[in-house]
Design an enzyme around this catalytic site. Structure first.
Site, PDB file in Angstrom:
ATOM      1  N   CYS A 136      43.785  57.489  19.184  1.00  0.00           N
ATOM      2  CA  CYS A 136      44.733  58.393  19.851  1.00  0.00           C
ATOM      3  C   CYS A 136      44.011  59.529  20.568  1.00  0.00           C
ATOM      4  O   CYS A 136      44.272  59.801  21.738  1.00  0.00           O
ATOM      5  CB  CYS A 136      45.719  58.953  18.828  1.00  0.00           C
ATOM      6  SG  CYS A 136      46.862  60.135  19.556  1.00  0.00           S
ATOM      7  N   CYS A 156      46.295  57.960  23.332  1.00  0.00           N
ATOM      8  CA  CYS A 156      47.402  58.864  23.709  1.00  0.00           C
ATOM      9  C   CYS A 156      46.950  60.111  24.469  1.00  0.00           C
ATOM     10  O   CYS A 156      47.526  60.438  25.504  1.00  0.00           O
ATOM     11  CB  CYS A 156      48.147  59.346  22.477  1.00  0.00           C
ATOM     12  SG  CYS A 156      48.179  58.235  21.089  1.00  0.00           S
ATOM     13  N   LYS A 175      45.069  59.513  27.866  1.00  0.00           N
ATOM     14  CA  LYS A 175      46.063  58.833  28.714  1.00  0.00           C
ATOM     15  C   LYS A 175      47.101  59.822  29.239  1.00  0.00           C
ATOM     16  O   LYS A 175      47.428  59.839  30.429  1.00  0.00           O
ATOM     17  CB  LYS A 175      46.714  57.703  27.905  1.00  0.00           C
ATOM     18  CG  LYS A 175      47.746  56.846  28.582  1.00  0.00           C
ATOM     19  CD  LYS A 175      49.146  57.373  28.561  1.00  0.00           C
ATOM     20  CE  LYS A 175      49.694  57.796  27.242  1.00  0.00           C
ATOM     21  NZ  LYS A 175      50.089  56.709  26.338  1.00  0.00           N
ATOM     22  N   TYR A 197      53.069  48.437  26.831  1.00  0.00           N
ATOM     23  CA  TYR A 197      52.877  49.882  26.968  1.00  0.00           C
ATOM     24  C   TYR A 197      51.731  50.210  27.929  1.00  0.00           C
ATOM     25  O   TYR A 197      51.895  50.928  28.910  1.00  0.00           O
ATOM     26  CB  TYR A 197      52.511  50.488  25.611  1.00  0.00           C
ATOM     27  CG  TYR A 197      53.652  50.704  24.657  1.00  0.00           C
ATOM     28  CD1 TYR A 197      54.242  51.943  24.536  1.00  0.00           C
ATOM     29  CD2 TYR A 197      54.107  49.675  23.842  1.00  0.00           C
ATOM     30  CE1 TYR A 197      55.257  52.168  23.631  1.00  0.00           C
ATOM     31  CE2 TYR A 197      55.129  49.887  22.934  1.00  0.00           C
ATOM     32  CZ  TYR A 197      55.701  51.132  22.833  1.00  0.00           C
ATOM     33  OH  TYR A 197      56.706  51.340  21.933  1.00  0.00           O
ATOM     34  N   GLU A 249      51.863  51.851  31.692  1.00  0.00           N
ATOM     35  CA  GLU A 249      51.384  53.234  31.828  1.00  0.00           C
ATOM     36  C   GLU A 249      50.246  53.297  32.858  1.00  0.00           C
ATOM     37  O   GLU A 249      50.246  54.149  33.755  1.00  0.00           O
ATOM     38  CB  GLU A 249      50.948  53.773  30.469  1.00  0.00           C
ATOM     39  CG  GLU A 249      52.153  53.953  29.533  1.00  0.00           C
ATOM     40  CD  GLU A 249      51.800  54.468  28.145  1.00  0.00           C
ATOM     41  OE1 GLU A 249      50.616  54.448  27.773  1.00  0.00           O
ATOM     42  OE2 GLU A 249      52.730  54.905  27.436  1.00  0.00           O
ATOM     43  N   HIS A 298      73.824  73.468  31.824  1.00  0.00           N
ATOM     44  CA  HIS A 298      73.902  73.100  33.233  1.00  0.00           C
ATOM     45  C   HIS A 298      73.035  74.019  34.094  1.00  0.00           C
ATOM     46  O   HIS A 298      73.003  75.220  33.844  1.00  0.00           O
ATOM     47  CB  HIS A 298      75.362  73.204  33.686  1.00  0.00           C
ATOM     48  CG  HIS A 298      75.582  72.707  35.063  1.00  0.00           C
ATOM     49  ND1 HIS A 298      75.477  71.365  35.395  1.00  0.00           N
ATOM     50  CD2 HIS A 298      75.870  73.370  36.205  1.00  0.00           C
ATOM     51  CE1 HIS A 298      75.715  71.235  36.689  1.00  0.00           C
ATOM     52  NE2 HIS A 298      75.957  72.424  37.200  1.00  0.00           N
ATOM     53  N   GLU A 323      71.839  67.185  30.153  1.00  0.00           N
ATOM     54  CA  GLU A 323      73.272  67.414  29.906  1.00  0.00           C
ATOM     55  C   GLU A 323      74.062  66.105  29.978  1.00  0.00           C
ATOM     56  O   GLU A 323      75.151  65.996  29.411  1.00  0.00           O
ATOM     57  CB  GLU A 323      73.840  68.441  30.894  1.00  0.00           C
ATOM     58  CG  GLU A 323      73.931  67.981  32.325  1.00  0.00           C
ATOM     59  CD  GLU A 323      74.511  69.068  33.245  1.00  0.00           C
ATOM     60  OE1 GLU A 323      75.554  69.624  32.909  1.00  0.00           O
ATOM     61  OE2 GLU A 323      73.906  69.326  34.303  1.00  0.00           O
TER      62      GLU A 323
HETATM   63  P1  NDP Z   1      51.935  45.552  23.917  1.00  0.00           P
HETATM   64  O1  NDP Z   1      52.148  44.894  22.605  1.00  0.00           O
HETATM   65  O2  NDP Z   1      52.736  46.726  24.285  1.00  0.00           O
HETATM   66  O3  NDP Z   1      52.121  44.476  25.060  1.00  0.00           O
HETATM   67  C1  NDP Z   1      51.335  43.310  25.085  1.00  0.00           C
HETATM   68  C2  NDP Z   1      51.625  42.559  26.351  1.00  0.00           C
HETATM   69  O4  NDP Z   1      50.669  41.520  26.497  1.00  0.00           O
HETATM   70  C3  NDP Z   1      52.997  41.932  26.370  1.00  0.00           C
HETATM   71  O5  NDP Z   1      53.498  42.028  27.664  1.00  0.00           O
HETATM   72  C4  NDP Z   1      52.729  40.476  25.980  1.00  0.00           C
HETATM   73  O6  NDP Z   1      53.567  39.589  26.662  1.00  0.00           O
HETATM   74  C5  NDP Z   1      51.313  40.259  26.469  1.00  0.00           C
HETATM   75  N1  NDP Z   1      50.517  39.422  25.582  1.00  0.00           N
HETATM   76  C6  NDP Z   1      50.497  39.434  24.238  1.00  0.00           C
HETATM   77  N2  NDP Z   1      49.610  38.537  23.773  1.00  0.00           N
HETATM   78  C7  NDP Z   1      49.050  37.954  24.839  1.00  0.00           C
HETATM   79  C8  NDP Z   1      48.067  36.934  25.008  1.00  0.00           C
HETATM   80  N3  NDP Z   1      47.499  36.357  23.962  1.00  0.00           N
HETATM   81  N4  NDP Z   1      47.725  36.585  26.268  1.00  0.00           N
HETATM   82  C9  NDP Z   1      48.318  37.169  27.329  1.00  0.00           C
HETATM   83  N5  NDP Z   1      49.259  38.127  27.224  1.00  0.00           N
HETATM   84  C10 NDP Z   1      49.623  38.512  26.001  1.00  0.00           C
HETATM   85  O7  NDP Z   1      50.355  45.841  23.953  1.00  0.00           O
HETATM   86  P2  NDP Z   1      49.481  46.974  24.651  1.00  0.00           P
HETATM   87  O8  NDP Z   1      48.109  46.405  24.672  1.00  0.00           O
HETATM   88  O9  NDP Z   1      50.087  47.445  25.911  1.00  0.00           O
HETATM   89  O10 NDP Z   1      49.524  48.154  23.606  1.00  0.00           O
HETATM   90  C11 NDP Z   1      49.138  47.925  22.251  1.00  0.00           C
HETATM   91  C12 NDP Z   1      49.930  48.780  21.300  1.00  0.00           C
HETATM   92  O11 NDP Z   1      49.477  50.118  21.378  1.00  0.00           O
HETATM   93  C13 NDP Z   1      51.411  48.859  21.616  1.00  0.00           C
HETATM   94  O12 NDP Z   1      52.132  47.831  21.018  1.00  0.00           O
HETATM   95  C14 NDP Z   1      51.812  50.205  21.071  1.00  0.00           C
HETATM   96  O13 NDP Z   1      52.152  50.066  19.727  1.00  0.00           O
HETATM   97  C15 NDP Z   1      50.540  51.018  21.199  1.00  0.00           C
HETATM   98  N6  NDP Z   1      50.628  51.923  22.365  1.00  0.00           N
HETATM   99  C16 NDP Z   1      51.605  52.867  22.375  1.00  0.00           C
HETATM  100  C17 NDP Z   1      51.729  53.725  23.445  1.00  0.00           C
HETATM  101  C18 NDP Z   1      52.817  54.736  23.439  1.00  0.00           C
HETATM  102  O14 NDP Z   1      53.347  55.034  22.375  1.00  0.00           O
HETATM  103  N7  NDP Z   1      53.210  55.292  24.586  1.00  0.00           N
HETATM  104  C19 NDP Z   1      50.828  53.667  24.587  1.00  0.00           C
HETATM  105  C20 NDP Z   1      49.852  52.618  24.487  1.00  0.00           C
HETATM  106  C21 NDP Z   1      49.765  51.785  23.415  1.00  0.00           C
HETATM  107  P3  NDP Z   1      55.079  39.222  26.223  1.00  0.00           P
HETATM  108  O15 NDP Z   1      55.594  40.387  25.430  1.00  0.00           O
HETATM  109  O16 NDP Z   1      55.818  39.077  27.504  1.00  0.00           O
HETATM  110  O17 NDP Z   1      54.974  37.987  25.451  1.00  0.00           O
END
Ligand code: NDP
Length: 448
Positions: free
Chosen positions: A43, A48, A51, A178, A182, A437, A442
Site C-alpha cells: 500500500c 494505494c 497510485k 482495479y 485506475e 445545497h 445532496e
Molecule cells: P482484479 O482482481 O481487480 O482484476 C483482475 C482482472 O484480470 C479481471 O479483469 C480479470 O478478468 C482478469 N484476469 C484474472 N485472471 C486472469 C488471467 N489468468 N489471465 C488474464 N486475465 C485475468 O486485479 P488487479 O490486479 O487489478 O488488482 C488486484 C487486487 O488489488 C484487487 O482485487 C484489489 O483487491 C486490490 N486493489 C485495490 C485497489 C483499490 O482499492 N482501489 C486498487 C488496486 C488494487 P475477469 O474478471 O473479466 O475474469
C-alpha cells in the site's frame, strides 16, 4: 527466563504486519518484524499511496482543460513525468521512514532481510540465524500475477509502473479490474494512448452493472481503447524498443509498455510453510480461521496472503484483531459486512453493500433509487460526463443495503455514507436529512 527469543515474530512489514507488531508491542509483547524490502508494504511503497498521488497528478489534465470556461487562461502548460515520479517516490520514502520510526518507538526489533519458517516457533533469517517466538504471524501480502506468455519479461506490473524512466506514448494494459482501470485513467490523462485488454467481455466484475457500463462509456468517449475476449499469445521487443504483441481475439498490438494487472497471488513461495506444516487453500492462500489462526496453533496470518478481501483497511483490521486477541486479552473478530471499496478511475467508482443483483438474489424484493445527473461543474466546463448514484433498499424493512456511485469525489462522499449503511439506516432516514445545497452528495437524500 523466556523460552523464546520473542513473544511475537511478524514476517512482512506491510499494512497488516506493522499494525499487528505495533499493537502487540503496545500490549507489552516483545516483538520482532522481518522485512526483506521496504517497511510499509504494497500500500505505502507500490500501491494505494503512490497510485493516489499519480491520480491527483493526472487529474490536473482535466482541471486545466476545464479551467478555460472558468476564465483561466493558462498558456504553455506541459507535463513533466520525471518531476511527478520523483516527488511521489520521495513522499513514499518519507512515509517509509515514519513507519520505521513508529516500529522503533514501540521497541519492535526490525530484521531487514528475508525470513522463512523453520518450524512452528522458529524463523530462519537470510543470514542463517534462527530466531524463535511463542507466536509467529505471517503477513507477507500478495504480488502481481504474470501469465505464462512468451516475452512476458518485456512487460511490467504495478511494482515497476511507479519507476518508469519515460512516459509511454502507447501503453497496453492487461486486465479489467482495479489496477487496469485506475492506470488506464492515469496514463490517458498524461497523454499516452491506452488500450485495455481483458480476457472476458466485462470490466470490474463484481461492481454494479450500470456503474461499470457508465465507466466504460466515459472511458471510450475519452479515447481509451478496449479489447474484450482477448488474450496475449506472445510479446516481442523490436530493435527500436517497440513491443509487438501477438494477440488472440483481436488484432495484434504495438506498444511502448505492456502492464499486466490480472490479479494478485499470495506471497507464499519459499516461506517454509511446508516445514512448519501450514496448510494452504486452493488459490495458494494461507488458510486461517475466524481468529486468523492457521492449522498450526502457534502460527497466524493476516492480510492478502490469506486472500480474503485484498484491501489495506481489511488487513489493518485483521492485524489489530489478531494483536488485541492474542496479546491484549481482548478477543476481537473482524466483521466483513459492508466493507466500502473504490476504484480510483477517471471518474472514480465507490460502493458499499449489495449490488442490485445481489440484493434481489438475497432478499427477493428490493427497491432501487437512481440519480443520473451532470455535476454543475461539468455543465459549465462543457464536459458531458454524467454521474450515477444508486441506492438499493430492502423492500420489507426500508433498510439501505447497498450504495453505489460513479462521479467526481465518489469515494470521498461514499466514505461518510458507508457509516449510514453500516448502521442500517433506512431510506426514510435519508429522506428526513436536509440536502446540503449545492453539492453532488445532496443527491443521496433527494432520490425519489
Ligand atoms: P482484479 O482482481 O481487480 O482484476 C483482475 C482482472 O484480470 C479481471 O479483469 C480479470 O478478468 C482478469 N484476469 C484474472 N485472471 C486472469 C488471467 N489468468 N489471465 C488474464 N486475465 C485475468 O486485479 P488487479 O490486479 O487489478 O488488482 C488486484 C487486487 O488489488 C484487487 O482485487 C484489489 O483487491 C486490490 N486493489 C485495490 C485497489 C483499490 O482499492 N482501489 C486498487 C488496486 C488494487 P475477469 O474478471 O473479466 O475474469
Amino acid at each position: 527466563m523466556m523460552k523464546h527469543d520473542f513473544d511475537l515474530i511478524v514476517i512482512g512489514a506491510g499494512s497488516g504486519g506493522v499494525r499487528a507488531a505495533r499493537v502487540a508491542a503496545a500490549h507489552g509483547a516483545k516483538v520482532a518484524i522481518i522485512e526483506e524490502y521496504k517497511v510499509g508494504g504494497t500500500c505505502v511503497i507500490r500501491g494505494c499511496v503512490p497510485k493516489k498521488l499519480l491520480i491527483y497528478g493526472a487529474h490536473f489534465a482535466e482541471d486545466l482543460n476545464d479551467a478555460a470556461m472558468f476564465g483561466w487562461d493558462i498558456p504553455g502548460c506541459t507535463f513533466n513525468w520525471p518531476v511527478l515520479r520523483d516527488n511521489v517516490l520521495a513522499e513514499v520514502g518519507r512515509l517509509e521512514a515514519i513507519y520505521t520510526q513508529t516500529l522503533a518507538n514501540h521497541e519492535v526489533t526490525i530484521f531487514h532481510e528475508r525470513g522463512e519458517l523453520a518450524g512452528p516457533n522458529e524463523v530462519r533469517l537470510a543470514s542463517g540465524e534462527v530466531r524463535s517466538a511463542r507466536i509467529i504471524l505471517v503477513a507477507t501480502g500478495a504480488r502481481p500475477m504474470l501469465p505464462p506468455v512468451s516475452g512476458v519479461e518485456h512487460a511490467i506490473t504495478s511494482n515497476e509502473v511507479f519507476h518508469l524512466e519515460r512516459l509511454p506514448k502507447r501503453i497496453v494494459i492487461a486486465g479489467g479490474g482495479y489496477i487496469a482501470n485506475e492506470f488506464a485513467g492515469i496514463f490517458h490523462q498524461f497523454g499516452s494512448h491506452v488500450t485495455v485488454v481483458n480476457r472476458s467481455d466485462t470490466i470490474l466484475r463484481g461492481y454494479d452493472e450500470q456503474l461499470r457500463d457508465r465507466l466504460l462509456q466515459i472511458s471510450l468517449a475519452k479515447g481509451i481503447d478496449f479489447k474484450f475476449n482477448s488474450t496475449f499469445n506472445s510479446i516481442e521487443k523490436a530493435e527500436d524498443g517497440t513491443l509487438k504483441i501477438d494477440m488472440g481475439g483481436c488484432d495484434d498490438l504495438e506498444a511502448d509498455e505492456v502492464l499486466f494487472a490480472i490479479g494478485r497471488k499470495p506471497n507464499v513461495d519459499g516461506l517454509g510453510l511446508d516445514a512448519a506444516g501450514v496448510a494452504l487453500g486452493d488459490k495458494g492462500q494461507i488458510k486461517v480461521d475466524d481468529d486468523n489462526r492457521t492449522n498450526v496453533p502457534s502460527i497466524y496470518a493476516v492480510g492478502d496472503v490469506t486472500d480474503r478481501i485484498q484491501l489495506t483497511p481489511v488487513a489493518i483490521r485483521e492485524g489489530q484483531a489478531f494483536a488485541d486477541s492474542v496479546f491484549g486479552d481482548k478477543p476481537t473478530r473482524v466483521d466483513y459486512a459492508n466493507v466500502p471499496h473504490a476504484v480510483f478511475s477517471h471518474p472514480p467508482i465507490a460502493s458499499v453493500g449489495l449490488t442490485e443483483g445481489q440484493a434481489k438474489n438475497k432478499l427477493g424484493s428490493v427497491r432501487t433509487f437512481t440519480s443520473d445527473f451532470r455535476p454543475m461543474k461539468n455543465v459549465l466546463a462543457g464536459r458531458n460526463e454524467r454521474s450515477l448514484y444508486k441506492i438499493i433498499v430492502d423492500e420489507t424493512t426500508d433498510v439501505i443495503v447497498g450504495l453505489h456511485m460513479i462521479g467526481p469525489d465518489a469515494p470521498e462522499i461514499l466514505q461518510a455514507a458507508a457509516i449510514a449503511v453500516k448502521a442500517k439506516l433506512t431510506k426514510a432516514d435519508f429522506d428526513a436529512t436536509f440536502a446540503l445545497h449545492p453539492t453532488m452528495a445532496e443527491e443521496l437524500v433527494l432520490m425519489k
